[in-house]
Scaffold this motif. Sequence first.
Motif, PDB file in Angstrom:
ATOM      1  N   PRO A   1       7.548   7.881   0.847  1.00  0.00           N
ATOM      2  CA  PRO A   1       6.653   7.188   1.780  1.00  0.00           C
ATOM      3  C   PRO A   1       7.132   5.769   2.076  1.00  0.00           C
ATOM      4  CG  PRO A   1       5.657   7.313  -0.387  1.00  0.00           C
ATOM      5  CD  PRO A   1       6.929   8.098  -0.455  1.00  0.00           C
TER       6      PRO A   1
ATOM      7  N   ILE B   1       2.010   3.022   1.015  1.00  0.00           N
ATOM      8  CA  ILE B   1       1.031   3.691   0.161  1.00  0.00           C
ATOM      9  C   ILE B   1      -0.194   2.789   0.094  1.00  0.00           C
ATOM     10  CG2 ILE B   1       0.491   4.450  -2.185  1.00  0.00           C
ATOM     11  CD1 ILE B   1       3.435   5.077  -2.560  1.00  0.00           C
TER      12      ILE B   1
ATOM     13  N   ALA C   1      -0.434   8.201   1.767  1.00  0.00           N
ATOM     14  CA  ALA C   1       0.987   7.870   1.862  1.00  0.00           C
ATOM     15  C   ALA C   1       1.454   8.118   3.285  1.00  0.00           C
ATOM     16  CB  ALA C   1       1.790   8.725   0.887  1.00  0.00           C
ATOM     17  N   GLY C   2       2.096   7.116   3.886  1.00  0.00           N
ATOM     18  CA  GLY C   2       2.597   7.231   5.251  1.00  0.00           C
ATOM     19  C   GLY C   2       4.102   7.399   5.257  1.00  0.00           C
ATOM     20  N   TYR C   3       4.578   8.277   6.127  1.00  0.00           N
ATOM     21  CA  TYR C   3       5.998   8.602   6.208  1.00  0.00           C
ATOM     22  C   TYR C   3       6.539   8.291   7.593  1.00  0.00           C
ATOM     23  CZ  TYR C   3       4.726  11.274   2.108  1.00  0.00           C
ATOM     24  OH  TYR C   3       4.251  11.636   0.884  1.00  0.00           O
TER      25      TYR C   3
ATOM     26  N   VAL D   1       0.847  11.260   7.617  1.00  0.00           N
ATOM     27  CA  VAL D   1       0.093  10.612   6.547  1.00  0.00           C
ATOM     28  C   VAL D   1      -0.455  11.711   5.652  1.00  0.00           C
ATOM     29  CG1 VAL D   1      -1.898   9.180   5.958  1.00  0.00           C
ATOM     30  CG2 VAL D   1      -0.506   8.618   7.959  1.00  0.00           C
ATOM     31  N   ASP D   2      -0.166  11.614   4.364  1.00  0.00           N
ATOM     32  CA  ASP D   2      -0.681  12.563   3.383  1.00  0.00           C
ATOM     33  C   ASP D   2      -1.830  11.920   2.622  1.00  0.00           C
ATOM     34  OD1 ASP D   2       1.310  14.323   4.094  1.00  0.00           O
ATOM     35  OD2 ASP D   2       2.467  14.092   2.248  1.00  0.00           O
TER      36      ASP D   2
ATOM     37  N   ARG E   1      -2.444  16.752   5.286  1.00  0.00           N
ATOM     38  CA  ARG E   1      -1.434  15.970   6.008  1.00  0.00           C
ATOM     39  C   ARG E   1      -1.854  15.896   7.471  1.00  0.00           C
ATOM     40  NH1 ARG E   1       4.614  17.375   5.202  1.00  0.00           N
ATOM     41  NH2 ARG E   1       4.299  15.778   3.625  1.00  0.00           N
TER      42      ARG E   1
ATOM     43  N   CYS F   1       5.486   6.042  10.891  1.00  0.00           N
ATOM     44  CA  CYS F   1       4.492   5.158  10.283  1.00  0.00           C
ATOM     45  C   CYS F   1       5.131   3.802  10.000  1.00  0.00           C
ATOM     46  CB  CYS F   1       3.986   5.776   8.986  1.00  0.00           C
ATOM     47  SG  CYS F   1       2.816   4.742   8.091  1.00  0.00           S
TER      48      CYS F   1
END
Length: 93
Positions: free
Chosen positions: A22, A25, A36-38, A51-52, A68, A76
């Motif tokens: 990520p 967080i 958590a952003g990816y 985003v999870d 997700r 992100c």
Amino acid sequence: MYRVDASTGALTPVQQVAGASPVWIAVAPSRRFLNAGYSLEDGETGRVGAVDAFAIDPGTGTLDFLNRVSLHDSGCAHLAVAPDGRHVVVANY
């Protein structure tokens, strides 16, 4: 995920979460949820992201995957949890 020993500062592994790394967080104020952003590179469209959401087990500190959300062809850049913990705000590229 690591547990920190407050007296020594030693880190103890708690859990390894599979998947991408990520870029942001954020933990909800209740400390019950982690987001958590990816931001990933996609050869066809450029940046893609997601985003999870995870539940944090209060006893063990382990994470349980909840869901997700896709960022629709945008990575992100930042994320934050609202003070009431009910919303996650994401800034995209």
